[in-house]
Scaffold this motif. Structure first.
Motif, PDB file in Angstrom:
ATOM      1  N   THR A  95      -2.252  -3.003  13.978  1.00 51.15           N
ATOM      2  CA  THR A  95      -1.040  -2.477  14.602  1.00 51.15           C
ATOM      3  C   THR A  95       0.036  -2.355  13.532  1.00 51.15           C
ATOM      4  O   THR A  95       0.122  -3.182  12.629  1.00 51.15           O
ATOM      5  N   PHE A  96       0.858  -1.316  13.640  1.00 48.16           N
ATOM      6  CA  PHE A  96       1.913  -1.082  12.651  1.00 48.16           C
ATOM      7  C   PHE A  96       3.062  -0.329  13.301  1.00 48.16           C
ATOM      8  O   PHE A  96       2.958   0.141  14.427  1.00 48.16           O
ATOM      9  N   ARG A  97       4.148  -0.213  12.561  1.00 46.15           N
ATOM     10  CA  ARG A  97       5.291   0.616  12.949  1.00 46.15           C
ATOM     11  C   ARG A  97       5.491   1.699  11.903  1.00 46.15           C
ATOM     12  O   ARG A  97       5.219   1.495  10.727  1.00 46.15           O
ATOM     13  N   VAL A  98       6.000   2.827  12.353  1.00 44.17           N
ATOM     14  CA  VAL A  98       6.295   3.934  11.449  1.00 44.17           C
ATOM     15  C   VAL A  98       7.553   3.601  10.662  1.00 44.17           C
ATOM     16  O   VAL A  98       8.481   2.980  11.196  1.00 44.17           O
ATOM     17  N   ASN A  99       7.601   4.017   9.395  1.00 42.28           N
ATOM     18  CA  ASN A  99       8.776   3.737   8.579  1.00 42.28           C
ATOM     19  C   ASN A  99       9.990   4.553   9.037  1.00 42.28           C
ATOM     20  O   ASN A  99       9.876   5.459   9.861  1.00 42.28           O
ATOM     21  N   PHE A 100      11.138   4.238   8.499  1.00 44.98           N
ATOM     22  CA  PHE A 100      12.415   4.853   8.887  1.00 44.98           C
ATOM     23  C   PHE A 100      12.399   6.374   8.762  1.00 44.98           C
ATOM     24  O   PHE A 100      12.956   7.083   9.568  1.00 44.98           O
ATOM     25  N   TRP A 101      11.713   6.890   7.736  1.00 45.77           N
ATOM     26  CA  TRP A 101      11.695   8.328   7.477  1.00 45.77           C
ATOM     27  C   TRP A 101      10.581   9.049   8.237  1.00 45.77           C
ATOM     28  O   TRP A 101      10.383  10.242   8.065  1.00 45.77           O
ATOM     29  N   SER A 102       9.816   8.324   9.029  1.00 42.43           N
ATOM     30  CA  SER A 102       8.678   8.888   9.781  1.00 42.43           C
ATOM     31  C   SER A 102       7.677   9.581   8.867  1.00 42.43           C
ATOM     32  O   SER A 102       7.173  10.658   9.159  1.00 42.43           O
ATOM     33  N   THR A 103       7.382   8.936   7.733  1.00 42.57           N
ATOM     34  CA  THR A 103       6.409   9.484   6.790  1.00 42.57           C
ATOM     35  C   THR A 103       5.168   8.599   6.676  1.00 42.57           C
ATOM     36  O   THR A 103       4.331   8.826   5.790  1.00 42.57           O
ATOM     37  N   THR A 104       5.042   7.614   7.525  1.00 43.84           N
ATOM     38  CA  THR A 104       3.885   6.714   7.468  1.00 43.84           C
ATOM     39  C   THR A 104       2.593   7.504   7.637  1.00 43.84           C
ATOM     40  O   THR A 104       2.492   8.370   8.496  1.00 43.84           O
ATOM     41  N   LEU A 105       1.617   7.200   6.800  1.00 42.15           N
ATOM     42  CA  LEU A 105       0.307   7.839   6.847  1.00 42.15           C
ATOM     43  C   LEU A 105      -0.736   6.748   6.625  1.00 42.15           C
ATOM     44  O   LEU A 105      -0.627   5.966   5.680  1.00 42.15           O
ATOM     45  N   PHE A 106      -1.706   6.652   7.518  1.00 40.44           N
ATOM     46  CA  PHE A 106      -2.849   5.762   7.322  1.00 40.44           C
ATOM     47  C   PHE A 106      -4.092   6.617   7.216  1.00 40.44           C
ATOM     48  O   PHE A 106      -4.233   7.615   7.930  1.00 40.44           O
ATOM     49  N   PHE A 107      -4.980   6.232   6.313  1.00 39.34           N
ATOM     50  CA  PHE A 107      -6.246   6.941   6.178  1.00 39.34           C
ATOM     51  C   PHE A 107      -7.354   5.922   5.966  1.00 39.34           C
ATOM     52  O   PHE A 107      -7.098   4.783   5.574  1.00 39.34           O
ATOM     53  N   CYS A 108      -8.563   6.330   6.286  1.00 38.66           N
ATOM     54  CA  CYS A 108      -9.722   5.456   6.132  1.00 38.66           C
ATOM     55  C   CYS A 108     -10.827   6.186   5.386  1.00 38.66           C
ATOM     56  O   CYS A 108     -10.978   7.403   5.506  1.00 38.66           O
ATOM     57  N   ASP A 109     -11.589   5.409   4.649  1.00 37.77           N
ATOM     58  CA  ASP A 109     -12.812   5.883   4.020  1.00 37.77           C
ATOM     59  C   ASP A 109     -13.932   5.120   4.714  1.00 37.77           C
ATOM     60  O   ASP A 109     -14.027   3.897   4.584  1.00 37.77           O
ATOM     61  N   LEU A 110     -14.744   5.828   5.505  1.00 38.66           N
ATOM     62  CA  LEU A 110     -15.856   5.209   6.220  1.00 38.66           C
ATOM     63  C   LEU A 110     -17.158   5.584   5.511  1.00 38.66           C
ATOM     64  O   LEU A 110     -17.350   6.727   5.114  1.00 38.66           O
ATOM     65  N   ARG A 111     -18.050   4.573   5.366  1.00 39.80           N
ATOM     66  CA  ARG A 111     -19.320   4.790   4.670  1.00 39.80           C
ATOM     67  C   ARG A 111     -20.453   4.079   5.399  1.00 39.80           C
ATOM     68  O   ARG A 111     -20.252   3.000   5.944  1.00 39.80           O
ATOM     69  N   TRP A 112     -21.612   4.710   5.372  1.00 39.05           N
ATOM     70  CA  TRP A 112     -22.832   4.068   5.863  1.00 39.05           C
ATOM     71  C   TRP A 112     -24.004   4.663   5.113  1.00 39.05           C
ATOM     72  O   TRP A 112     -23.811   5.495   4.210  1.00 39.05           O
ATOM     73  N   ALA A 113     -25.213   4.259   5.420  1.00 35.88           N
ATOM     74  CA  ALA A 113     -26.398   4.663   4.649  1.00 35.88           C
ATOM     75  C   ALA A 113     -26.566   6.176   4.545  1.00 35.88           C
ATOM     76  O   ALA A 113     -27.041   6.674   3.520  1.00 35.88           O
ATOM     77  N   ASN A 114     -26.161   6.938   5.557  1.00 32.07           N
ATOM     78  CA  ASN A 114     -26.413   8.382   5.567  1.00 32.07           C
ATOM     79  C   ASN A 114     -25.194   9.258   5.283  1.00 32.07           C
ATOM     80  O   ASN A 114     -25.277  10.475   5.429  1.00 32.07           O
ATOM     81  N   GLY A 115     -24.059   8.688   4.933  1.00 32.09           N
ATOM     82  CA  GLY A 115     -22.913   9.530   4.623  1.00 32.09           C
ATOM     83  C   GLY A 115     -21.615   8.762   4.475  1.00 32.09           C
ATOM     84  O   GLY A 115     -21.567   7.541   4.595  1.00 32.09           O
ATOM     85  N   HIS A 116     -20.564   9.511   4.234  1.00 34.87           N
ATOM     86  CA  HIS A 116     -19.226   8.933   4.100  1.00 34.87           C
ATOM     87  C   HIS A 116     -18.210   9.992   4.520  1.00 34.87           C
ATOM     88  O   HIS A 116     -18.486  11.193   4.552  1.00 34.87           O
ATOM     89  N   LYS A 117     -17.003   9.538   4.818  1.00 31.53           N
ATOM     90  CA  LYS A 117     -15.913  10.470   5.144  1.00 31.53           C
ATOM     91  C   LYS A 117     -14.591   9.746   4.951  1.00 31.53           C
ATOM     92  O   LYS A 117     -14.398   8.640   5.433  1.00 31.53           O
TER      93      LYS A 117
END
Length: 140
Positions: A69-91
């Motif tokens: 859980t998080f809050r957006v910063n004052f400038w509303s520029t918060t960005l979260f990203f994920c790198d998901l990986r498993w035996a057959n691929g990644h994204k």
């Protein structure tokens, strides 16, 4: 003197009205869920972060989930990203952007659920009330 108070009141009202979207985002909490729904007991590796917060590498067993859980910063520029990986691929992909279209399509505004499956990564659509394919895996 009465005129001065009217001007000050008007100015305060205008500033407050312009700040409502920023204040709203500062007060709201957003929750992200990454769920391993891969078949064959496959382990999912999830590394999620923002510019300011690295949530570390998580190894999720089949059926397990990782959330934060998080809050957006004052400038509303918060960005979260994920790198998901498993035996057959990644994204690598954005799991949160402070963009109304992104939130409406990928999240329930303050609650995002991502499901990793054999054929890709699904986002839960509140509008459709089920998961929708959002990203195909890139080959390893």
């Amino acid at each position: 003197m009465k005129m001065k108070w009217s001007m000050v009141s008007c100015l305060v009202f205008l500033v407050a009205a312009c700040q409502a979207p920023i204040t709203n985002s500062l007060l709201n909490h957003f929750t992200e869920h990454v769920i391993n729904n891969l078949n064959n007991s496959s382990t999912l590796e999830a590394h999620c972060k923002s510019k300011d917060d690295d949530l570390g590498l998580r190894r999720l067993a089949a059926g397990a989930e990782f959330n934060w859980t998080f809050r957006v910063n004052f400038w509303s520029t918060t960005l979260f990203f994920c790198d998901l990986r498993w035996a057959n691929g990644h994204k690598a992909f954005d799991v949160y952007r402070p963009d109304d279209q992104f939130l409406a399509k990928k999240c329930a505004y303050n609650f995002c659920r991502w499901s990793a499956r054999d054929d890709g990564i699904y986002a839960f659509s509140e509008k459709k009330n089920h998961y929708v394919l959002a990203h195909k895996w890139d080959p390893k």
